[in-house]
Design a protein around this motif. Sequence first.
Motif, PDB file in Angstrom:
ATOM      1  N   ARG A   1       0.828  -1.211   0.000  1.00 34.53           N
ATOM      2  CA  ARG A   1       0.000   0.000   0.000  1.00 34.53           C
ATOM      3  C   ARG A   1       0.858   1.255   0.000  1.00 34.53           C
ATOM      4  N   GLU A   2       1.889   1.265   0.832  1.00 32.47           N
ATOM      5  CA  GLU A   2       2.746   2.447   0.907  1.00 32.47           C
ATOM      6  C   GLU A   2       3.522   2.664  -0.394  1.00 32.47           C
ATOM      7  N   SER A   3       3.976   1.575  -0.998  1.00 32.37           N
ATOM      8  CA  SER A   3       4.768   1.691  -2.233  1.00 32.37           C
ATOM      9  C   SER A   3       3.941   2.121  -3.434  1.00 32.37           C
ATOM     10  N   HIS A   4       2.657   1.757  -3.421  1.00 28.98           N
ATOM     11  CA  HIS A   4       1.819   1.997  -4.594  1.00 28.98           C
ATOM     12  C   HIS A   4       0.629   2.912  -4.306  1.00 28.98           C
ATOM     13  N   ASP A   5       0.656   3.586  -3.166  1.00 30.16           N
ATOM     14  CA  ASP A   5      -0.418   4.502  -2.797  1.00 30.16           C
ATOM     15  C   ASP A   5      -1.775   3.797  -2.856  1.00 30.16           C
ATOM     16  N   GLY A   6      -1.827   2.620  -2.250  1.00 29.94           N
ATOM     17  CA  GLY A   6      -3.057   1.840  -2.265  1.00 29.94           C
ATOM     18  C   GLY A   6      -4.019   2.234  -1.163  1.00 29.94           C
ATOM     19  N   LYS A   7      -5.149   1.568  -1.142  1.00 30.63           N
ATOM     20  CA  LYS A   7      -6.164   1.825  -0.121  1.00 30.63           C
ATOM     21  C   LYS A   7      -5.768   1.151   1.191  1.00 30.63           C
ATOM     22  N   THR A   8      -6.347   1.632   2.277  1.00 34.45           N
ATOM     23  CA  THR A   8      -6.062   1.096   3.604  1.00 34.45           C
ATOM     24  C   THR A   8      -6.279  -0.414   3.636  1.00 34.45           C
ATOM     25  N   VAL A   9      -5.372  -1.112   4.264  1.00 30.82           N
ATOM     26  CA  VAL A   9      -5.472  -2.574   4.375  1.00 30.82           C
ATOM     27  C   VAL A   9      -6.552  -2.918   5.395  1.00 30.82           C
ATOM     28  N   ARG A  10      -7.556  -3.682   4.960  1.00 33.38           N
ATOM     29  CA  ARG A  10      -8.650  -4.072   5.841  1.00 33.38           C
ATOM     30  C   ARG A  10      -9.041  -5.522   5.562  1.00 33.38           C
ATOM     31  N   CYS A  11      -9.655  -6.142   6.563  1.00 31.36           N
ATOM     32  CA  CYS A  11     -10.196  -7.493   6.413  1.00 31.36           C
ATOM     33  C   CYS A  11     -11.692  -7.391   6.209  1.00 31.36           C
ATOM     34  N   TRP A  12     -12.205  -8.074   5.184  1.00 28.67           N
ATOM     35  CA  TRP A  12     -13.621  -8.009   4.827  1.00 28.67           C
ATOM     36  C   TRP A  12     -14.320  -9.247   5.381  1.00 28.67           C
ATOM     37  N   PRO A  13     -15.288  -9.072   6.280  1.00 26.52           N
ATOM     38  CA  PRO A  13     -15.823 -10.210   7.044  1.00 26.52           C
ATOM     39  C   PRO A  13     -16.680 -11.188   6.258  1.00 26.52           C
ATOM     40  N   HIS A  14     -17.071 -10.860   5.033  1.00 33.54           N
ATOM     41  CA  HIS A  14     -17.859 -11.821   4.251  1.00 33.54           C
ATOM     42  C   HIS A  14     -16.941 -12.862   3.626  1.00 33.54           C
ATOM     43  N   HIS A  15     -15.950 -12.434   2.819  1.00 33.84           N
ATOM     44  CA  HIS A  15     -14.998 -13.390   2.237  1.00 33.84           C
ATOM     45  C   HIS A  15     -13.866 -13.734   3.203  1.00 33.84           C
ATOM     46  N   PHE A  16     -13.618 -12.870   4.182  1.00 35.65           N
ATOM     47  CA  PHE A  16     -12.608 -13.041   5.217  1.00 35.65           C
ATOM     48  C   PHE A  16     -11.192 -12.803   4.707  1.00 35.65           C
ATOM     49  N   ASP A  17     -11.048 -12.131   3.572  1.00 33.68           N
ATOM     50  CA  ASP A  17      -9.717 -11.801   3.077  1.00 33.68           C
ATOM     51  C   ASP A  17      -9.268 -10.461   3.642  1.00 33.68           C
ATOM     52  N   ILE A  18      -7.966 -10.285   3.728  1.00 32.28           N
ATOM     53  CA  ILE A  18      -7.375  -9.013   4.132  1.00 32.28           C
ATOM     54  C   ILE A  18      -6.643  -8.473   2.912  1.00 32.28           C
ATOM     55  N   ALA A  19      -6.891  -7.204   2.558  1.00 31.81           N
ATOM     56  CA  ALA A  19      -6.452  -6.760   1.235  1.00 31.81           C
ATOM     57  C   ALA A  19      -6.287  -5.252   1.155  1.00 31.81           C
ATOM     58  N   THR A  20      -5.584  -4.840   0.104  1.00 33.68           N
ATOM     59  CA  THR A  20      -5.524  -3.451  -0.328  1.00 33.68           C
ATOM     60  C   THR A  20      -5.888  -3.413  -1.798  1.00 33.68           C
TER      61      THR A  20
END
Length: 268
Positions: free
Chosen positions: A166-185
């Motif tokens: 995220r920091e290197s590519h100006d991505g979105k905040t890293v969050r975990c999504w409770p439906h699929h349960f993945d953590i992502a940017t």
Amino acid sequence: MPAQPFPLDAALASKLTDARLQTHHAAQFAAAIGISYVPPQFDDSHTNLGWISELGALTSHMVASERPFHLGVRVADLTLLLVGEEFAVADSLPLHGRTIAAAAEWIRSHVTARGADASRFTLDKHYSIPMHAVAHGTAFDTGNRAAFDQLSRWFASASEILNGVRESHDGKTVRCWPHHFDIATVLDVGAGATIGIGMEPGDTYYDEPYYYAIKHPQPASPPGVMLAGKGHWHEHEWIGAVLSGSNVNAADQRGQIQSFINSAIASY
């Protein structure tokens, strides 16, 4: 209980199913805080969770009550955490041997003490998650501590690595999504396209944790390049770069995962 991100045990990657399903259901307590008390957002982001490395926990957004609080789930031992400002733990409840109903009553009593309306707390949700016996009244069971420890390491390592992406590519905040349960940017790569970079702890496609990089809109076919770090191209129902947990076995696991992600981004 700070969560250690490494080493990951590739031999255990395919043996985390029960721990992952129990943790997915436990994470719904934190998601329920968002559903119950956080203003709804069009993208469902009010339900998503952050990984707090100092606590080794997936944690809800803060509730702006009389005494502001978050609710977290420490993964390594499946313990609910009532968390105040600056992520100070005010109280905790081990879920081992307890049912969803018992945990919900504990939560209601504590949100009341923090100045929130307990009658608003609901476990009803607008999405479905994979089934587990705990959903039908069976108590949580964390007897397989090695599996929960490994699952915690997968989330801890993903948080560390994805925050770097995220920091290197100006991505979105890293969050975990409770439906699929993945953590992502998510990275914006221009011309209306994005690349989702994340770690999925297991699903119907891979019954083990895996890293992925998926471009939207989806390409018609996989890019004709090889991926680094033992990654491969997934083509069933969706197209994306995947690094399966059982293949994360290099001496430098952090470097292996980063090489995979870098090669996937470059390939798009």
